[in-house]
Design a protein around this motif. Structure first.
Motif, PDB file in Angstrom:
ATOM      1  N   THR A  41      -2.858 -26.088 -35.522  1.00 14.09           N
ATOM      2  CA  THR A  41      -2.350 -25.601 -36.542  1.00 14.09           C
ATOM      3  C   THR A  41      -3.229 -24.426 -37.288  1.00 14.09           C
ATOM      4  O   THR A  41      -2.700 -23.724 -38.439  1.00 14.09           O
ATOM      5  CB  THR A  41      -1.829 -26.711 -37.617  1.00 14.09           C
ATOM      6  N   ALA A  53       8.886 -26.932 -39.771  1.00 10.54           N
ATOM      7  CA  ALA A  53       7.450 -27.059 -39.007  1.00 10.54           C
ATOM      8  C   ALA A  53       6.607 -27.410 -39.874  1.00 10.54           C
ATOM      9  O   ALA A  53       6.593 -27.429 -41.404  1.00 10.54           O
ATOM     10  CB  ALA A  53       7.412 -25.533 -38.437  1.00 10.54           C
ATOM     11  N   ARG A  64       2.816 -26.694 -41.338  1.00  3.65           N
ATOM     12  CA  ARG A  64       1.466 -25.964 -41.439  1.00  3.65           C
ATOM     13  C   ARG A  64       0.476 -26.703 -41.015  1.00  3.65           C
ATOM     14  O   ARG A  64      -0.533 -25.714 -40.408  1.00  3.65           O
ATOM     15  CB  ARG A  64       1.148 -25.352 -42.768  1.00  3.65           C
ATOM     16  N   ARG A  65       0.378 -27.878 -41.382  1.00  5.76           N
ATOM     17  CA  ARG A  65      -0.958 -28.731 -40.905  1.00  5.76           C
ATOM     18  C   ARG A  65      -0.859 -30.035 -40.527  1.00  5.76           C
ATOM     19  O   ARG A  65       0.404 -30.544 -40.933  1.00  5.76           O
ATOM     20  CB  ARG A  65      -1.962 -28.883 -42.129  1.00  5.76           C
ATOM     21  N   ARG A 121      11.710 -28.139 -43.808  1.00  6.56           N
ATOM     22  CA  ARG A 121      10.989 -26.852 -43.572  1.00  6.56           C
ATOM     23  C   ARG A 121      11.045 -26.604 -41.913  1.00  6.56           C
ATOM     24  O   ARG A 121      11.005 -25.351 -41.442  1.00  6.56           O
ATOM     25  CB  ARG A 121       9.704 -26.925 -43.988  1.00  6.56           C
ATOM     26  N   GLY A 181       6.040 -21.577 -32.944  1.00  7.19           N
ATOM     27  CA  GLY A 181       4.722 -21.916 -33.989  1.00  7.19           C
ATOM     28  C   GLY A 181       4.150 -20.637 -34.656  1.00  7.19           C
ATOM     29  O   GLY A 181       3.851 -20.534 -35.713  1.00  7.19           O
ATOM     30  N   ARG A 202      -1.084 -21.679 -35.585  1.00  8.50           N
ATOM     31  CA  ARG A 202       0.360 -21.760 -35.486  1.00  8.50           C
ATOM     32  C   ARG A 202       0.911 -22.931 -36.100  1.00  8.50           C
ATOM     33  O   ARG A 202       0.080 -23.912 -36.476  1.00  8.50           O
ATOM     34  CB  ARG A 202       0.782 -21.563 -34.120  1.00  8.50           C
ATOM     35  N   ASP A 203       2.207 -22.876 -36.644  1.00  8.89           N
ATOM     36  CA  ASP A 203       2.857 -23.915 -37.305  1.00  8.89           C
ATOM     37  C   ASP A 203       3.308 -24.882 -35.979  1.00  8.89           C
ATOM     38  O   ASP A 203       3.430 -24.630 -34.912  1.00  8.89           O
ATOM     39  CB  ASP A 203       4.193 -23.615 -37.895  1.00  8.89           C
ATOM     40  N   GLY A 238      11.621 -24.904 -34.941  1.00  8.52           N
ATOM     41  CA  GLY A 238      10.660 -24.546 -35.981  1.00  8.52           C
ATOM     42  C   GLY A 238      11.319 -24.169 -36.971  1.00  8.52           C
ATOM     43  O   GLY A 238      10.731 -23.861 -38.136  1.00  8.52           O
ATOM     44  N   LYS A 264       6.551 -18.388 -36.609  1.00 14.53           N
ATOM     45  CA  LYS A 264       6.492 -18.913 -37.841  1.00 14.53           C
ATOM     46  C   LYS A 264       5.635 -18.382 -38.790  1.00 14.53           C
ATOM     47  O   LYS A 264       5.578 -18.151 -39.553  1.00 14.53           O
ATOM     48  CB  LYS A 264       7.199 -20.198 -37.793  1.00 14.53           C
ATOM     49  N   ARG A 265       4.460 -18.637 -38.337  1.00 18.04           N
ATOM     50  CA  ARG A 265       3.021 -18.634 -38.822  1.00 18.04           C
ATOM     51  C   ARG A 265       2.947 -17.104 -39.417  1.00 18.04           C
ATOM     52  O   ARG A 265       2.588 -16.887 -40.471  1.00 18.04           O
ATOM     53  CB  ARG A 265       1.877 -19.078 -38.289  1.00 18.04           C
TER      54      ARG A 265
END
Ligand code: SF4
Lengths: 255, 474
Positions: free
Chosen positions: B449, B438, B440-441, B436, A223, B452-453, A251, A226-227
């Motif tokens: 979130t 994942a 984002r929110r 996608r 996560g 991080r995703d 992800g 990826k962000r």
């Protein structure tokens, strides 16, 4: 048991069941390839760690009782997670310390329970693999697996048997990623900083892919990577060992 | 000191955006742990020494009364006094009485965590006596009016620039444009000022790393030698120590010293190790005229044989702080009271109450690194769990967390219902996230979130797919 295939009860773990079933199928494939008969008891949900780590011993015990009952009679119980295997192996006997009969059953289950890579390598002495995976990988030692079950060499030995894998160790492989089960929910800011440091370390290793044996940590690290838009894939080690890397990494999307 | 443990989350948030602190913590993370590892690698018997040190303390805890009485006897034989104190108030009173008796106006102090625990400085100040810290780090934070942020390196959170600024502000009467750009300059300036204080002090207060029952001595280790000046120059030496600091013999003390410095700073041994026994004897060239040991219980006796028994083996080396990924991220002040890091999270709820320090046992991932490096093999994660259990049992968990946990547990105990609920949710989330991979929110997961995703689930759960496959291939 000579000549007979060992009967393994697969403890799927709640995160694999819900988030990444393919890891469960990879585990089944690996166990069968190693000559085990695999059964997946339907009465399992979770090992109870969220309750246990939150101080809710009553619910933790109630859940543990069910797990103990569901996995009675197997030669071995195997989980694709150091954290869940650690809960069963190290903490169930503690939970029933005051109850002789249950403690005995918990001890018995603890003795039969193993983390997947440790079971394959340490117990069944598997070293080779038919899989092939052309990538530079780095390995994250997840905390419970490493410190409760001493899982360190097993996944590396198994990866050594996969054609094409190049292992690039990172300096902080043994440092906690900040997941910590309920920790990342209760203290998301601190957890976020910790996983950012972990991401730095993974990126610095120069690897294309990060592997590990616990889905919780992997979801956390994936996560964050990826962000940050980092081009590092994240997979459970079982996927690579079983040669099941056709689908998207953790992800990653399909399109 | 006043605890701010209740506002742990806010404290931590502030720490996370404090650039000086972030730099200091990065340096710490690359410093002590590496040095410890090298020291351990150089000593093949280190693991055996840990076992030996642990066994010594276990024996002490089994026979605590015996060793303490023995210690007292030996102190008294040598002309010293032991003051038994149940709690902080009694200990403060005992120290104050000694200082008043001696007509003290200023007292020098070498670093003592027990001094912090009972807040002796505040008590002395309130009674017109000026305490002067002589450990450089302690001296700096005393000037700044801050509590220590680490049990062996109290000013570890500060940058050199901050120290320079503090000296310029607090050291009156020195040239404003004096050179203070090198660590050496700061050291010399502090040293010159402290020298005057050492000579002027009427009473010297030190902590103790160990109390030795066999000889009635106290062992004090430092890297600066300040404890030696504190205990030999003034007329009166007061030792403040908690009762579990006692060890049977000098031999035992040596065993523990061998793991202490290596675990703490990676040194083979600290620069100064001093054994002080009683007041000056006829013919001694130095030493105090009076020697007092203030022995503090403060709840420790009650911990014997209980869930927190093992923590009484602690030798305050700080290794658990140096290696803790949470401490390394937020530093010591966020914990909000005297003791920080894993050892603080275990001790503080017992000392200031679980209501006050409730965050601390939770603010850990239970990664186990602390237990791995603790020279006394204290199972710190297990004790953090003990606190969590007490919190849950005493209903000190926030209602929303409790409800969420109970709801989840209700399902986890009912596989069929669990399967139905999770199966549906995962199929939905899987479909939403497939492209996608994942999110984002995510509602209810804003904490996650923010940084991080959230990887999307694959779709159908393992159990759903497995039962379908089994159905197809019986
Ligand atoms: S708990 Fe262990 S590691 Fe931490 S300060 Fe005490 S002795 Fe050192």
């Amino acid at each position: 048991m000579a000549g007979q295939s060992p009967h393994v009860g697969l403890f799927v773990t709640c995160l694999v069941d819900l988030m990444r079933p393919s890891v469960g199928f990879a585990a089944v494939k690996l166990l069968q390839a190693a000559g085990c008969a695999v059964t997946v008891p339907a009465a399992q949900t979770c090992c109870g760690q969220p309750a246990y780590n939150s101080g809710d011993d009553e619910d933790a015990r109630a859940i543990a009782r069910r797990v103990i009952a569901a996995f009675e009679g197997f030669d071995y119980v195997v989980a694709p997670s150091g954290s869940c295997a650690g809960t069963i192996k190290v903490h169930y006997p503690r939970l029933f310390a005051g109850d002789t009969d249950m403690a005995k059953r918990a001890e018995d289950l603890a003795r039969r329970t193993h983390e997947l890579t440790s079971f394959l390598n340490d117990v069944l002495q598997v070293t080779d693999s038919k899989a092939e995976y052309r990538a530079k990988v780095t390995y994250h030692d997840t905390c419970s697996g490493l410190r409760e079950l001493a899982v360190k060499t097993a996944p590396r030995a198994l990866l050594g048997g996969v054609k094409g894998v190049e292992l690039a160790e990172s300096g902080g492989a043994e440092t906690c990623c900040g997941f910590g089960g309920t920790f990342c929910v209760k203290y998301p800011d601190i957890s976020g900083h910790m996983v950012d440091a972990k991401a730095d370390d993974v990126i610095a290793s120069g690897a294309d892919v990060l592997l590990g044996g616990d889905l919780g940590c992997l979801l956390n690290i994936a996560g964050r990577l990826k962000r940050r838009g980092a081009a590092v894939g994240v997979r459970h080690v079982a996927e690579v060992l079983a040669g099941m890397t056709g689908g998207p990494a953790i992800g990653e999307g399909e399109g | 000191m006043e605890s701010t443990s209740r506002t742990f989350e806010d404290n931590a948030r502030k720490a996370l955006i404090d650039a000086d602190l972030r730099r200091a913590l990065t340096k710490l993370g690359h410093g002590f742990p590496v040095k410890r590892r090298m020291a351990v690698e150089r000593l093949p018997e280190f693991e055996g020494l840990r076992d030996a040190a642990r066994a010594i303390k276990e024996d002490v805890l089994e026979n605590l009364d015996f060793y303490l009485e023995r210690f007292e006897e030996r102190v008294v034989e040598q002309g010293g006094q032991v003051h038994w104190c149940v709690d902080a108030a009694e200990a403060n009173q005992a120290v104050l009485a000694i200082c008043q008796e001696a007509g003290a106006r200023t007292v020098t102090k070498s670093k003592s965590m027990i001094g912090e625990e009972i807040a002796i400085n505040e008590h002395l100040e309130a009674n017109g006596i000026t305490p002067v810290e002589t450990d450089l780090g302690e001296y700096i934070i005393q000037l700044r009016g801050e509590p220590p942020s680490h049990i062996i390196a109290p000013a570890i959170h500060l940058s050199m620039d901050q120290v320079t600024e503090t000296f310029r502000q607090c050291h009156d009467g020195l040239a404003a444009d004096r050179e203070l750009s090198e660590p050496r300059d700061l050291l010399e300036e502090a040293r010159a000022i402290l020298r005057q204080k050492f000579l002027a002090a009427d009473v010297g207060i030190t902590g103790a790393n160990m109390l030795i029952a066999e000889t009635g001595s106290v062992a004090v280790v430092t890297n600066e030698g300040n404890a030696d000046l504190t205990m030999t120059l003034p007329r009166v030496h007061v030792v403040i120590a908690s009762l579990e600091k006692v060890v049977p013999t000098l031999e035992d003390a040596t065993t523990i010293l061998r793991v202490l410095a290596r675990s703490a700073t990676g040194q083979e041994t600290s620069v100064y190790t001093t054994f002080a026994s009683g007041p000056r004897r006829p013919g001694d060239s130095d030493g105090p005229e009076e020697f007092h040991v203030v022995l503090l219980d403060n709840g420790r006796g009650a911990m014997l044989g209980g869930d927190f028994h093992d923590v009484l083996r602690c030798i305050r080396c700080g290794a658990c702080l140096n290696h803790c990924p949470v401490y390394g991220t937020i530093g010591g002040h966020a914990y909000g009271w005297v003791y920080s890091g894993p050892i603080g999270a275990v001790l503080s709820p017992g000392l200031i109450g679980l209501e006050e320090a409730g965050h601390l046992p939770n603010a850990s991932t239970l990664c186990g690194k602390c237990e791995e490096v603790c020279p006394m093999r204290i199972p710190l994660p297990k004790m953090l769990r003990h606190w969590r259990t007490r919190q849950f049992d005493r209903d000190l968990v926030p209602p929303a967390s409790r409800a969420a946990l109970k709801g989840w547990a209700f399902l986890a105990k009912r596989p069929a219902l669990y399967r139905a609920a999770t199966g549906l949710a995962m199929r939905l989330l899987g479909a939403l996230g497939r492209r996608r991979g994942a999110f984002r929110r995510m509602p209810l997961a804003g904490g996650w979130t923010a940084a991080r995703d959230l990887p999307a689930p694959e779709g159908a759960t393992f159990m759903a797919q497995w039962s379908r496959r089994k159905g197809a291939r019986p």
